[in-house]
Design a protein around this motif. Structure first.
Motif, PDB file in Angstrom:
ATOM      1  N   ASN A  47     -26.477  97.220  74.517  1.00 42.21           N
ATOM      2  CA  ASN A  47     -26.643  96.312  73.381  1.00 42.21           C
ATOM      3  C   ASN A  47     -27.188  96.999  72.133  1.00 42.21           C
ATOM      4  O   ASN A  47     -27.496  96.338  71.143  1.00 42.21           O
ATOM      5  CB  ASN A  47     -27.579  95.162  73.764  1.00 42.21           C
ATOM      6  N   ALA A  57     -29.824  92.600  67.388  1.00 42.08           N
ATOM      7  CA  ALA A  57     -29.438  91.955  68.641  1.00 42.08           C
ATOM      8  C   ALA A  57     -30.469  90.861  68.953  1.00 42.08           C
ATOM      9  O   ALA A  57     -31.527  90.786  68.325  1.00 42.08           O
ATOM     10  CB  ALA A  57     -29.394  92.984  69.765  1.00 42.08           C
ATOM     11  N   GLU A  61     -31.090  90.419  74.539  1.00 36.62           N
ATOM     12  CA  GLU A  61     -30.240  91.606  74.629  1.00 36.62           C
ATOM     13  C   GLU A  61     -31.067  92.880  74.561  1.00 36.62           C
ATOM     14  O   GLU A  61     -30.826  93.846  75.305  1.00 36.62           O
ATOM     15  CB  GLU A  61     -29.210  91.584  73.498  1.00 36.62           C
TER      16      GLU A  61
END
Length: 302
Positions: A47, A57, A61
């Motif tokens: 991520n 993010a 994540e």
């Protein structure tokens, strides 16, 4: 104890703070090439390049990447890719048992301060305030890279390099566990559910002058004073701050001569090209009678 890195080992890279911008990619790639030239492999969190929220993010994540990097037996060292904001958003999503049962060095500075201190506070695993992955190649000198090699590959416990200057602000000797990092982030952890235990600690602090003017530094330090931080600590190590008023002067104004602990100053950590690797949770000793006024007094690299 952590194992020293050797050629063929893998370093993991996570992005727990702000999103990675297009402008960062060239520098990040340079850091990849540098690590590979050193004989190390590089593995990014799945991520790390996401911008799900637009500005980063999601906390879930980011935490997924952190938990996965600690659980991954292949990864021997974790770098935060860069600083920014809001690494504290991951706190409630971290798997502290996984981290505790799979201890490995995590390294970064600035916004990484939050992550480093919460991991040490919740698990007892030593983390490291030092270069981010981007900072390995984004400054004009190899100082940051050399400090990473020294600490994690050679197992050298010395702080900084021979020409670093240490200044005594207040004389004395003290020994304690190192906590802190960026002042604004350390201040946020002076109280609350994810607060740092400052009892018998050596506090190290630095600040980014472009984000925090002297009155902001004063604000943070007064908040810490009002929440009893300076009643608990054993000493202070002041790092880089290029503001119009020196950080150590602001600190002395706030302390008002009411505390007896030693205070030292150096410019080898913080928002500057000189970034030594400081163990958050490692034991250190301040002695203002020495040329190098602080030293690590335990070996945590095998």
């Amino acid at each position: 104890m952590f194992e020293k890195l050797k050629k063929g080992d893998t370093v993991g890279v996570i992005a727990p703070s702000s999103k990675i911008d297009e402008d960062d990619l060239e520098v990040i790639n340079n850091s990849v090439l540098l690590m590979e030239s050193t004989g190390l492999k590089v593995k990014f969190g799945k991520n790390a390049f996401k911008k799900t929220l637009g500005y980063s993010a999601t906390p879930q994540e980011k935490a997924e990447d952190i938990n996965a990097m600690f659980a991954d037996k292949e990864v021997k060292l974790i770098f935060c890719v860069s600083g920014g904001f809001n690494s504290n958003s991951v706190f409630e999503y971290l798997d502290y048992e996984v981290i505790k049962n799979n201890p490995k060095p995590l390294c970064g500075f600035s916004d990484s301060t939050s992550l480093e201190n919460v991991i040490y506070s919740k698990t007892g695993v030593i983390t490291f305030n030092g270069p981010t992955f981007k900072a390995l190649t984004s400054w004009a000198t190899p100082y940051a890279y050399e400090e990473v090699v020294k600490r994690f590959m050679k197992g050298d416990m010395s702080l900084g390099q021979d020409d670093d200057e240490y200044i005594t602000i207040k004389e004395g000797q003290a020994e304690g566990i190192l906590v802190g990092g960026n002042l604004s982030l350390t201040n946020e952890m002076a109280c609350g559910n994810y607060s740092i235990d400052f009892t018998d600690k050596i506090l190290f602090i630095e600040e980014f002058c472009l984000e925090t003017p002297p009155e902001g530094v004063s604000n943070y330090l007064y908040h810490m004073k009002q929440n009893g931080v300076f009643d608990k600590i054993k000493g202070i190590w002041v790092g880089n701050y290029d503001g119009s008023v020196a950080l150590e002067k602001i600190l002395l104004d706030v302390l008002e001569g009411k505390y007896d602990f030693p205070i030292i100053k150096s410019n080898n950590f913080g928002h500057t090209e000189k970034k030594t690797v400081i163990p958050v949770g490692g034991r250190a000793r301040i002695d203002t009678s020495k040329k190098v006024k602080i030293e690590i007094v335990e070996n945590f690299m095998d």
